[in-house]
Design a protein around this motif. Sequence first.
Motif, PDB file in Angstrom:
ATOM      1  N   CYS A 138       0.836  -1.203   0.000  1.00 35.76           N
ATOM      2  CA  CYS A 138       0.000   0.000   0.000  1.00 35.76           C
ATOM      3  C   CYS A 138       0.872   1.255   0.000  1.00 35.76           C
ATOM      4  O   CYS A 138       0.585   2.215  -0.717  1.00 35.76           O
ATOM      5  N   VAL A 139       1.920   1.242   0.808  1.00 35.00           N
ATOM      6  CA  VAL A 139       2.829   2.388   0.870  1.00 35.00           C
ATOM      7  C   VAL A 139       3.479   2.613  -0.488  1.00 35.00           C
ATOM      8  O   VAL A 139       3.588   3.747  -0.970  1.00 35.00           O
ATOM      9  N   GLU A 140       3.892   1.534  -1.144  1.00 34.78           N
ATOM     10  CA  GLU A 140       4.556   1.655  -2.441  1.00 34.78           C
ATOM     11  C   GLU A 140       3.597   2.132  -3.536  1.00 34.78           C
ATOM     12  O   GLU A 140       3.939   3.015  -4.327  1.00 34.78           O
ATOM     13  N   VAL A 141       2.419   1.554  -3.593  1.00 34.20           N
ATOM     14  CA  VAL A 141       1.486   1.840  -4.686  1.00 34.20           C
ATOM     15  C   VAL A 141       0.849   3.211  -4.535  1.00 34.20           C
ATOM     16  O   VAL A 141       0.705   3.960  -5.512  1.00 34.20           O
ATOM     17  N   LEU A 142       0.455   3.571  -3.332  1.00 32.13           N
ATOM     18  CA  LEU A 142      -0.349   4.771  -3.119  1.00 32.13           C
ATOM     19  C   LEU A 142       0.465   5.990  -2.715  1.00 32.13           C
ATOM     20  O   LEU A 142      -0.107   7.071  -2.534  1.00 32.13           O
ATOM     21  N   ASP A 143       1.769   5.830  -2.555  1.00 35.95           N
ATOM     22  CA  ASP A 143       2.634   6.950  -2.183  1.00 35.95           C
ATOM     23  C   ASP A 143       2.144   7.586  -0.883  1.00 35.95           C
ATOM     24  O   ASP A 143       1.882   8.784  -0.803  1.00 35.95           O
ATOM     25  N   ILE A 144       2.009   6.759   0.140  1.00 35.60           N
ATOM     26  CA  ILE A 144       1.562   7.222   1.457  1.00 35.60           C
ATOM     27  C   ILE A 144       2.683   6.986   2.460  1.00 35.60           C
ATOM     28  O   ILE A 144       3.692   6.341   2.164  1.00 35.60           O
ATOM     29  N   ALA A 145       2.486   7.514   3.671  1.00 38.04           N
ATOM     30  CA  ALA A 145       3.535   7.397   4.690  1.00 38.04           C
ATOM     31  C   ALA A 145       3.503   6.049   5.393  1.00 38.04           C
ATOM     32  O   ALA A 145       4.550   5.498   5.760  1.00 38.04           O
ATOM     33  N   ALA A 146       2.303   5.505   5.605  1.00 40.02           N
ATOM     34  CA  ALA A 146       2.178   4.244   6.336  1.00 40.02           C
ATOM     35  C   ALA A 146       0.800   3.651   6.099  1.00 40.02           C
ATOM     36  O   ALA A 146      -0.111   4.332   5.588  1.00 40.02           O
ATOM     37  N   ALA A 147       0.651   2.396   6.476  1.00 40.15           N
ATOM     38  CA  ALA A 147      -0.639   1.714   6.361  1.00 40.15           C
ATOM     39  C   ALA A 147      -0.751   0.705   7.487  1.00 40.15           C
ATOM     40  O   ALA A 147       0.253   0.196   7.998  1.00 40.15           O
ATOM     41  N   GLY A 148      -1.979   0.436   7.884  1.00 40.03           N
ATOM     42  CA  GLY A 148      -2.224  -0.545   8.939  1.00 40.03           C
ATOM     43  C   GLY A 148      -3.537  -1.258   8.711  1.00 40.03           C
ATOM     44  O   GLY A 148      -4.428  -0.744   8.012  1.00 40.03           O
ATOM     45  N   VAL A 149      -3.672  -2.429   9.308  1.00 45.88           N
ATOM     46  CA  VAL A 149      -4.884  -3.237   9.154  1.00 45.88           C
ATOM     47  C   VAL A 149      -5.459  -3.545  10.530  1.00 45.88           C
ATOM     48  O   VAL A 149      -4.736  -3.972  11.436  1.00 45.88           O
ATOM     49  N   LEU A 150      -6.752  -3.312  10.673  1.00 47.92           N
ATOM     50  CA  LEU A 150      -7.508  -3.788  11.827  1.00 47.92           C
ATOM     51  C   LEU A 150      -8.360  -4.951  11.342  1.00 47.92           C
ATOM     52  O   LEU A 150      -9.135  -4.795  10.397  1.00 47.92           O
ATOM     53  N   LEU A 151      -8.240  -6.097  12.001  1.00 48.52           N
ATOM     54  CA  LEU A 151      -8.873  -7.318  11.511  1.00 48.52           C
ATOM     55  C   LEU A 151      -9.740  -7.938  12.600  1.00 48.52           C
ATOM     56  O   LEU A 151      -9.386  -7.912  13.778  1.00 48.52           O
ATOM     57  N   THR A 152     -10.858  -8.510  12.199  1.00 50.86           N
ATOM     58  CA  THR A 152     -11.715  -9.193  13.157  1.00 50.86           C
ATOM     59  C   THR A 152     -11.145 -10.567  13.487  1.00 50.86           C
ATOM     60  O   THR A 152     -10.435 -11.181  12.689  1.00 50.86           O
ATOM     61  N   ASP A 153     -11.469 -11.046  14.688  1.00 51.96           N
ATOM     62  CA  ASP A 153     -11.121 -12.405  15.045  1.00 51.96           C
ATOM     63  C   ASP A 153     -12.287 -13.322  14.683  1.00 51.96           C
ATOM     64  O   ASP A 153     -13.236 -12.905  14.023  1.00 51.96           O
ATOM     65  N   HIS A 154     -12.222 -14.580  15.121  1.00 57.99           N
ATOM     66  CA  HIS A 154     -13.261 -15.543  14.758  1.00 57.99           C
ATOM     67  C   HIS A 154     -14.584 -15.276  15.472  1.00 57.99           C
ATOM     68  O   HIS A 154     -15.611 -15.849  15.095  1.00 57.99           O
ATOM     69  N   GLN A 155     -14.555 -14.411  16.474  1.00 58.11           N
ATOM     70  CA  GLN A 155     -15.802 -14.001  17.137  1.00 58.11           C
ATOM     71  C   GLN A 155     -16.353 -12.696  16.571  1.00 58.11           C
ATOM     72  O   GLN A 155     -17.358 -12.181  17.058  1.00 58.11           O
ATOM     73  N   GLY A 156     -15.691 -12.161  15.560  1.00 52.17           N
ATOM     74  CA  GLY A 156     -16.166 -10.929  14.939  1.00 52.17           C
ATOM     75  C   GLY A 156     -15.731  -9.667  15.656  1.00 52.17           C
ATOM     76  O   GLY A 156     -16.186  -8.576  15.310  1.00 52.17           O
ATOM     77  N   GLU A 157     -14.828  -9.790  16.642  1.00 52.95           N
ATOM     78  CA  GLU A 157     -14.339  -8.628  17.378  1.00 52.95           C
ATOM     79  C   GLU A 157     -13.118  -8.044  16.668  1.00 52.95           C
ATOM     80  O   GLU A 157     -12.224  -8.770  16.236  1.00 52.95           O
TER      81      GLU A 157
END
Length: 316
Positions: A102-121
């Motif tokens: 994402c940083v390489e393609v979009l020319d941004i400073a940083a990227a992060g992911v928030l992901l759900t667990d198996h309980q949807g949290e």
Amino acid sequence: MSDEHRCEEEAVGDAVSQVSETLTATEQALAQALTPLVDVESELAALKRRTASVKAPAARTSAASGHGRQAEKLAAACVELADTLTDDFEVTAFLHRVTERCVEVLDIAAAGVLLTDHQGELGLSSASSEQARLLGVLQLQCNQGPGIDCFTRGRRIDHIDAGPVDSSPDQFWPQFQQAAREAGFHSVYALPMRHGRQMIGTLNLFRNMPEPLDDHSAMLGQALADVPAIAIAQQRFAREQELLSQQLREALDRRVLIEQAKGIIAGQRGISLDEAFAELRSLARADHIPLSALALRVISAPEHAVLRRRAPENRG
């Protein structure tokens, strides 16, 4: 052939027929359960073909357009990411690679992911930098920020920090705003990671300058969010189906044991299969053991399989 032997053979034959029917029903259930997994595999293959096809037209315009260069990078990134999905991949490492692309393609400073667990949290998964990771942690701890709102609302959320007076009523996250500003991020864009109707997480993009995300970059960013969404959905579905298959096999194994034991008891006692099952169940309850465990005892020692009769009730 004696009547006793004939009765025993008929009872065993009936039990075998019931086992065969159970096997057929289980095979049909497994085939139906695995159909969505085939759909996910097809979706991944189609995504790989689409991203590979972007490279040729992008090359013709790359000299004249920054969009063309971005499209080339997107095509290369998506093909690379899709290639890793053919093997059993480790989710955290895969998503870290997504944030780097994402940083390489979009020319941004940083990227992060928030992901759900198996309980949807929602929880923290990966980030391209320590600052982005800490901002993800802060969003989860304070339950505020563009990533949280994106996940809750199911749509893209942009945060442009125009300065101390910026206090948009529906996007006012004081703790997140202050922390992002101190980290040097003045623009944050949260994109939904969705597979079908299911929200799997959010992709958070960070820039140092307070500027809106143009439509082209937003489109590319959403494409990069879709790749891990499909990948995670595939992995989770595969695990669920593996667990379901295991449970079905175990249930089938138990059923086979019970049907065999019923046939043995019915043949030896000269009773029906239903009566034999009632005897097995009654004794299993009385001895506080699983029905399949008792059935295994009967099969292991059929010469001792005649179940003890209950003492007649004293009606005096």
